[in-house]
Design an enzyme around this catalytic site. Structure first.
Site, PDB file in Angstrom:
ATOM      1  N   PRO A 152       0.800  -1.239   0.000  1.00 10.98           N
ATOM      2  CG  PRO A 152       0.022  -0.971   2.189  1.00 10.98           C
ATOM      3  CD  PRO A 152       0.721  -1.948   1.294  1.00 10.98           C
ATOM      4  N   GLY A 210       3.203  -3.276  -6.854  1.00 12.10           N
ATOM      5  CA  GLY A 210       4.206  -2.514  -6.127  1.00 12.10           C
ATOM      6  C   GLY A 210       5.415  -2.285  -7.009  1.00 12.10           C
ATOM      7  CG  ASP A 212      11.823  -3.173  -9.997  1.00 13.20           C
ATOM      8  OD1 ASP A 212      10.787  -3.561 -10.582  1.00 13.20           O
ATOM      9  OD2 ASP A 212      12.641  -2.394 -10.504  1.00 13.20           O
ATOM     10  N   GLY A 213      11.132  -4.078  -5.469  1.00 14.34           N
ATOM     11  CA  GLY A 213      11.468  -4.671  -4.175  1.00 14.34           C
ATOM     12  C   GLY A 213      10.450  -5.683  -3.714  1.00 14.34           C
ATOM     13  CG  PHE A 215       8.972  -9.202  -8.984  1.00 14.95           C
ATOM     14  CD1 PHE A 215       7.835  -9.783  -9.520  1.00 14.95           C
ATOM     15  CD2 PHE A 215      10.211  -9.678  -9.379  1.00 14.95           C
ATOM     16  CE1 PHE A 215       7.933 -10.826 -10.449  1.00 14.95           C
ATOM     17  CE2 PHE A 215      10.323 -10.709 -10.292  1.00 14.95           C
ATOM     18  CZ  PHE A 215       9.178 -11.284 -10.826  1.00 14.95           C
ATOM     19  CD  GLU A 217       8.817  -8.982   1.291  1.00 16.71           C
ATOM     20  OE1 GLU A 217       8.106  -9.415   2.204  1.00 16.71           O
ATOM     21  OE2 GLU A 217       8.974  -7.775   1.051  1.00 16.71           O
ATOM     22  CB  SER A 331      10.425   4.896  -7.124  1.00 14.93           C
ATOM     23  OG  SER A 331       9.724   5.219  -5.953  1.00 14.93           O
TER      24      SER A 331
END
Length: 609
Positions: A152, A210, A212-213, A215, A217, A331
């Protein structure tokens, strides 16, 4: 209307199409076509209202994602005399065909389209809905059930809003979605890593909303105990003088029950437990391993998960059926830009719904030692889908953590501060390359023709590289044990470096339109190893600025070593050696990295360029 029975539509009917009028609709094996009954019709727009259709319109089933019956309502018929504007609305029974328009000029976002058909007879509309649903349901590989993980807070808090934008499209397509909104660091990892195999087999894939982070995870949670493969050789296991690595391949036995109780660092102070990626993504929590710490070595990799004996065989990777999807809300969204060509949530959602499929290489990163003083014992395993970087890239992650109050702009500030410090690191990198390539006589990049990865890429679809491809490293790796292949050798580079990076994909983003490596392929089995040697600050700045220019060659400098390799090892004597893996931090002074060709499948088709 031609019919085979009371409710079964034959190959053609006369219906009304909203905004067009009466049309002849013909059904074929791959779609339907609509031709205006009035052959003199022309297309025009008046005050934004579409009127006549000038020629036949074809709608391919591969571009149709939903057939939806609609309530009794109006159809705009331009051929009926009405108000001062030519045409009027006619009441009738209706149904809608939802599809996608792919712009001719690429890359560009896909556009949602809706064709509303009508007829005075309800049975006729119902029969068409049944027939069209039957045709679209036969489209190969379309998902029926998905697990959706939404972050979120990513991208200035737009994660939930992004999902709310595309969720109706999934509902229209009758794709069942189980939505979980992440609540803490490591939540997505915990969900995926502990997902029972029986439940995993009931899914067609997992979708992240969301950056790349998130993904990354999910990727690590999925593969941590399900990737059945040997590790790459450790740096200390390589023979000297460039000889091949022989008979020292390590095989791993993992007990999934043990992994949740072992800290990634086991008491070692490491920044990885506090560092966060560029979108405030929930990273691997301190209660779960940042990577899979393995304590038992054996001759066979085997995953023992609770319930496997009762639920059937465990799920392992790679496989042909399970896919991952990524709806961009971060981002940078480099993975989405590199695999679809556009950073658009609707386009990514349509790729998922329509069942797009392509294979993606994954970098398997094994940490053998955290610091020079630590004991080399059980390895720690991590996976990266886009990039693994050291030096400049790791320092930016570390510095940005001190500036979290600044929001996303902290990365620009941290990058500037790290650049001004101009810090270099002593390191030794050993990498695999063909025997017939001399490290000192690589062809300059300016003389090498770039082959850009795109939809239906010939390199990524290549199963066995030709001899010429093997010599030039322009083909794809498909070796079962490349470490004992006499056609490959280990080469070494040692010195002081500003940065060391390994690009799995091109890493395109809005600031680097061609990415770090413009001709990196999505599924060829190679990493692009980029070593920036110690150089004057203006030279490094020029390299960085070239990344922002389309069509430039930022790697064509004497202080940059660029090697295309299936695997490499890294050794540094620096106490706080920090790696950046898809925006997440990993402290390690000894690592081995290998490209796992086509380890996962994505709901994507490659960049349309």
């Amino acid at each position: 209307m031609e019919m085979q029975s009371d409710h079964e539509v034959a190959l053609s009917s006369t219906l009304f199409l909203d905004g067009v009028g009466e049309v002849v609709v013909q059904l074929s094996s791959d779609g339907l076509s609509c031709s205006p009954v009035d052959s003199d019709a022309i297309t025009n727009y008046c005050l934004g209202v579409r009127s006549y259709l000038a020629k036949e319109t074809k709608i391919s089933f591969s571009d149709v994602y939903a057939i939806e019956p609609k309530e009794w309502g109006s159809i705009y018929d331009p051929s009926v005399a009405g108000t001062f504007l030519h045409g009027d609305h006619v009441e009738m029974h209706r149904f809608a065909v939802h599809g996608v328009v792919r712009p001719k000029k690429q890359p560009a976002p896909w556009i949602l389209s809706e064709y509303i058909f009508g007829h005075k007879d309800l049975n006729t509309c119902e029969a068409w809905v049944r027939q069209l649903n039957s045709c679209t349901s036969n489209q190969y590989r379309r998902p029926k059930k998905l697990l959706v993980l939404v972050h979120p807070l990513c991208g200035k808090g737009k994660g939930l809003k992004t999902w709310e934008t595309v969720a109706p499209v999934f509902s229209q397509a009758k794709v069942e979605t189980k939505v979980i909104v992440t609540e803490r660091a490591g939540h997505a990892y915990d969900v995926v890593s502990t997902l029972p195999d029986r439940e995993l087999r009931s899914l067609d894939g997992i979708v992240t909303v969301g950056g790349d982070g998130l993904f990354n995870e999910v990727l690590n949670g999925l593969l941590s105990s399900r990737h059945k493969a040997s590790y790459p050789p450790p740096p200390t296991g390589l023979a000297q003088n460039g000889d091949n690595y022989q008979n020292q391949q390590i095989n791993i036995t993992v007990n999934a029950d043990d992994m949740s109780h072992i800290s990634a660092d086991e008491g070692n102070s490491s920044p990885e437990t506090s560092c966060r990626n560029d979108d405030n993504e929930p990273l691997l929590s301190t209660s779960q391993p940042a990577g899979s710490r393995v304590s038992n070595l054996g001759t066979q990799y085997r995953v023992n998960r609770p319930g496997d004996s009762a639920d059937g065989p465990s799920v392992s990777f790679p496989n042909d059926w399970f896919r991952l999807g990524l709806i961009p809300a971060g981002s940078t969204d480099a993975i989405v830009l590199s695999t679809t060509g556009v950073r658009d949530p609707v386009t990514s959602a349509l790729h998922i719904i329509l069942g797009s499929k392509m294979s993606l290489d994954i970098a398997q990163v094994v940490r053998w030692k955290t610091s020079p003083s630590s004991v080399m014992d059980s390895p720690t395993l991590r996976y990266a889908a886009s990039f693994a970087g050291y030096g400049f890239y790791g320092d930016v992650i570390k510095e940005s953590e001190k500036l979290r109050w600044m929001g996303p702009v902290r990365y620009d500030y941290a990058g500037t501060m790290v650049f001004l410090k101009h810090k270099t690191y002593e390191a030794e990198v050993t990498y695999l390359e063909p025997q017939n390539i001399n490290s000192s006589s690589h062809i300059p990049r300016r003389k090498r023709q770039k082959q850009i990865c795109r939809t239906n890429c010939m390199v990524c679809n290549q199963t066995t590289p030709s001899e010429s491809d093997r010599e030039s490293l322009d083909g794809a790796v498909n070796k079962s044990d490349i470490y004992t292949d006499r056609d490959f050798k280990w080469s070494k580079l040692k010195g002081r470096f500003l940065s060391i990076g390994a690009a799995v994909i091109s890493c395109r983003n809005e600031r680097a339109p061609d990415g770090l490596v413009a001709d990196a392929h999505l599924s060829d089995g190679f990493l692009h190893l980029i070593l920036v040697k110690d150089c004057p600050r203006p030279h490094y700045l020029w390299h960085l600025t070239q990344l922002t220019k389309r069509g430039s060659d930022p790697l064509n400098y004497s202080f940059i070593e660029h090697r295309k390799t299936p695997a490499f090892t890294f050794v540094s004597q620096h106490d706080r050696s920090l790696w950046n893996l898809d925006g997440e931090a990993l402290q390690a002074c000894q690592v081995s990295v290998q490209a796992c060709r086509g380890l996962v499948n994505l709901f994507a088709s490659g960049p349309e360029v």
